[in-house]
Design a protein around this motif. Structure first.
Motif, PDB file in Angstrom:
ATOM      1  N   GLU A 245       0.716  -0.643  -0.030  1.00 11.65           N
ATOM      2  CA  GLU A 245      -0.094   0.640   0.212  1.00 11.65           C
ATOM      3  C   GLU A 245       0.870   1.191   0.489  1.00 11.65           C
ATOM      4  OE1 GLU A 245      -2.481   0.003   3.383  1.00 11.65           O
ATOM      5  OE2 GLU A 245      -4.197  -1.432   1.574  1.00 11.65           O
ATOM      6  N   ILE A 248       1.803   1.419  -3.889  1.00  9.94           N
ATOM      7  CA  ILE A 248       1.036   2.120  -4.457  1.00  9.94           C
ATOM      8  C   ILE A 248       0.507   3.950  -3.838  1.00  9.94           C
ATOM      9  CG2 ILE A 248      -1.669   2.188  -4.773  1.00  9.94           C
ATOM     10  CD1 ILE A 248      -1.375  -0.744  -4.547  1.00  9.94           C
ATOM     11  N   SER A 249       0.589   3.942  -2.560  1.00 12.09           N
ATOM     12  CA  SER A 249       0.060   5.700  -2.634  1.00 12.09           C
ATOM     13  C   SER A 249       1.654   6.593  -2.774  1.00 12.09           C
ATOM     14  CB  SER A 249       1.043   5.849  -0.681  1.00 12.09           C
ATOM     15  OG  SER A 249      -0.385   5.237  -0.466  1.00 12.09           O
ATOM     16  N   ALA A 252       0.784   6.591  -6.986  1.00 15.01           N
ATOM     17  CA  ALA A 252      -0.292   7.349  -7.345  1.00 15.01           C
ATOM     18  C   ALA A 252       0.049   8.948  -7.295  1.00 15.01           C
ATOM     19  CB  ALA A 252      -1.229   7.645  -6.269  1.00 15.01           C
ATOM     20  N   LEU A 273      -5.185   0.948  -7.932  1.00 10.97           N
ATOM     21  CA  LEU A 273      -6.024   1.239  -6.146  1.00 10.97           C
ATOM     22  C   LEU A 273      -6.316   0.517  -5.981  1.00 10.97           C
ATOM     23  CD1 LEU A 273      -6.363   5.024  -7.563  1.00 10.97           C
ATOM     24  CD2 LEU A 273      -3.807   4.318  -7.229  1.00 10.97           C
ATOM     25  N   HIS A 276      -6.096  -1.124  -2.358  1.00 16.57           N
ATOM     26  CA  HIS A 276      -5.624   0.013  -1.215  1.00 16.57           C
ATOM     27  C   HIS A 276      -6.650   0.151  -0.457  1.00 16.57           C
ATOM     28  CE1 HIS A 276      -3.620   3.933   0.751  1.00 16.57           C
ATOM     29  NE2 HIS A 276      -2.412   3.320  -0.553  1.00 16.57           N
ATOM     30  N   PHE A 283      -2.564   9.049   0.671  1.00 15.45           N
ATOM     31  CA  PHE A 283      -3.597   9.422  -0.043  1.00 15.45           C
ATOM     32  C   PHE A 283      -4.560   9.260   0.114  1.00 15.45           C
ATOM     33  CE2 PHE A 283      -5.936   5.295  -1.748  1.00 15.45           C
ATOM     34  CZ  PHE A 283      -4.993   4.860  -3.202  1.00 15.45           C
ATOM     35  N   LYS A 287      -6.161  10.712  -3.754  1.00 20.18           N
ATOM     36  CA  LYS A 287      -6.810   9.223  -4.225  1.00 20.18           C
ATOM     37  C   LYS A 287      -8.349  10.257  -4.956  1.00 20.18           C
ATOM     38  CE  LYS A 287      -9.818   8.937  -0.091  1.00 20.18           C
ATOM     39  NZ  LYS A 287     -10.165   7.368   0.771  1.00 20.18           N
ATOM     40  N   SER A 294     -10.476   3.378 -11.251  1.00 17.17           N
ATOM     41  CA  SER A 294      -9.123   2.669 -10.384  1.00 17.17           C
ATOM     42  C   SER A 294      -9.259   1.673 -10.212  1.00 17.17           C
ATOM     43  CB  SER A 294      -8.936   4.242  -9.848  1.00 17.17           C
ATOM     44  OG  SER A 294      -8.708   5.011 -10.937  1.00 17.17           O
ATOM     45  N   TRP A 295     -10.331   1.664  -8.779  1.00 21.10           N
ATOM     46  CA  TRP A 295     -10.884   1.049  -7.747  1.00 21.10           C
ATOM     47  C   TRP A 295     -11.663  -0.727  -8.228  1.00 21.10           C
ATOM     48  CZ3 TRP A 295      -9.722   5.902  -6.666  1.00 21.10           C
ATOM     49  CH2 TRP A 295      -8.553   6.474  -5.359  1.00 21.10           C
TER      50      TRP A 295
END
Length: 299
Positions: A245, A248-249, A252, A273, A276, A283, A287, A294-295
């Protein structure tokens, strides 16, 4: 008996054509093709022999089939002229078999081309997948070699790999909160870019290779025209599984910067994402600049 063989020929031909015209997942069942193709070929080869054996014993059968002469003329029972007429009729049959032979050669060539094409695609997919695994291994090695230093100049602490990324996420969250307090105007994607361009030069030597390698892997997968969408998404899930995570933060955040090319689009395309869930200042701030897809799932 002759009608039985004709029925076998017709049925085997229909089955053979049906297999040629249909495929499963773009691939042919070559075992069935060979099986019914052999049956069809054997049936075709036996047709002239059956015809000859059936009609040669009684010329009247020949005349009944090919002429309108009656079947009750005893004087024609052993006529060589009628048998000769029957023999001459093989010329048309020979032409027919010549055409069938030519057609079989054409079909064989077409099938061979399809087989070679599928084999080439299979080899390409295997080689491409091997490159993906090698690039993932390289990405993990680069990530494990990331080094940052923090603390006072006289008491600096060295962090490597996961610890470095974890520390940097917290540090970026604090700096982002401070940046938002002193930023004038609405905080939008341009604001995030300004923030990133302010802090990134300090860590470019440590994180630059990681971001560039990840971008190269994702971009190569997405834009390869010979890889099916299903395999592209499968590779995307495989890469996503390698990222924490905190990774990914930072990714992103990088995807919102002006120096990351279309990294943001790749993040959306591969749904990086999706899993996450971590609640962090960094984040939670960035986000909102990514769409809901994206999710979402591609599974």
């Amino acid at each position: 008996m002759i009608y039985s063989f004709l029925i076998i020929v017709v049925i085997s031909l229909i089955i053979y054509i049906d297999i040629l015209s249909t495929s499963r997942n773009g691939k042919y069942n070559y075992k069935k093709l060979n099986k019914y193709g052999l049956l069809f070929a054997i049936s075709i080869c036996f047709i002239p022999i059956i015809f000859w054996g059936y009609f040669a014993t009684d010329p009247n059968k020949v005349m009944k089939l090919f002429t309108n002469l009656p079947n009750n003329r005893p004087e024609d029972a052993n006529s060589f002229s009628i048998s000769g007429t029957w023999g001459d009729s093989f010329g048309a049959i020979n032409s027919l078999f010549t055409i069938l032979g030519f057609a079989s050669v054409v079909i064989t060539i077409i099938l061979q081309i399809k087989i070679n094409g599928e084999q080439n695609d299979s080899d390409y997919n295997k080689n491409f997948e091997q490159r993906v695994y090698e690039n993932i291994k390289l990405l993990r090695e680069i990530k494990s070699d990331i080094v940052i230093f923090y603390g006072r100049p006289d008491r600096r602490t060295k962090l490597v790999g996961f610890e470095a990324i974890h520390r940097l996420c917290h540090e970026y969250g604090d700096k982002l909160s401070e940046f938002k307090r002193r930023y004038h105007g609405p905080f939008n994607a341009d604001s995030v870019n300004n923030f990133y361009m302010e802090i990134y030069p300090n860590v470019e030597s440590s994180f630059g290779a990681f971001f560039r390698t990840l971008y190269f892997i994702l971009d190569e997968i997405k834009n390869d025209e010979r890889i099916s969408p299903m395999n592209k998404f499968r590779y995307g899930r495989l890469i996503r599984a390698q990222l924490s995570e905190n990774d990914i933060s930072l990714i992103a955040l990088n995807g919102l910067s002006s120096i990351s090319k279309d990294m943001g689009e790749l993040i959306i395309y591969f749904r990086l994402l999706k899993y996450h869930k971590k609640d962090s200042i960094l984040f939670n701030t960035i986000k909102e600049f990514y769409p809901l897809e994206s999710w979402s799932s591609r599974d």
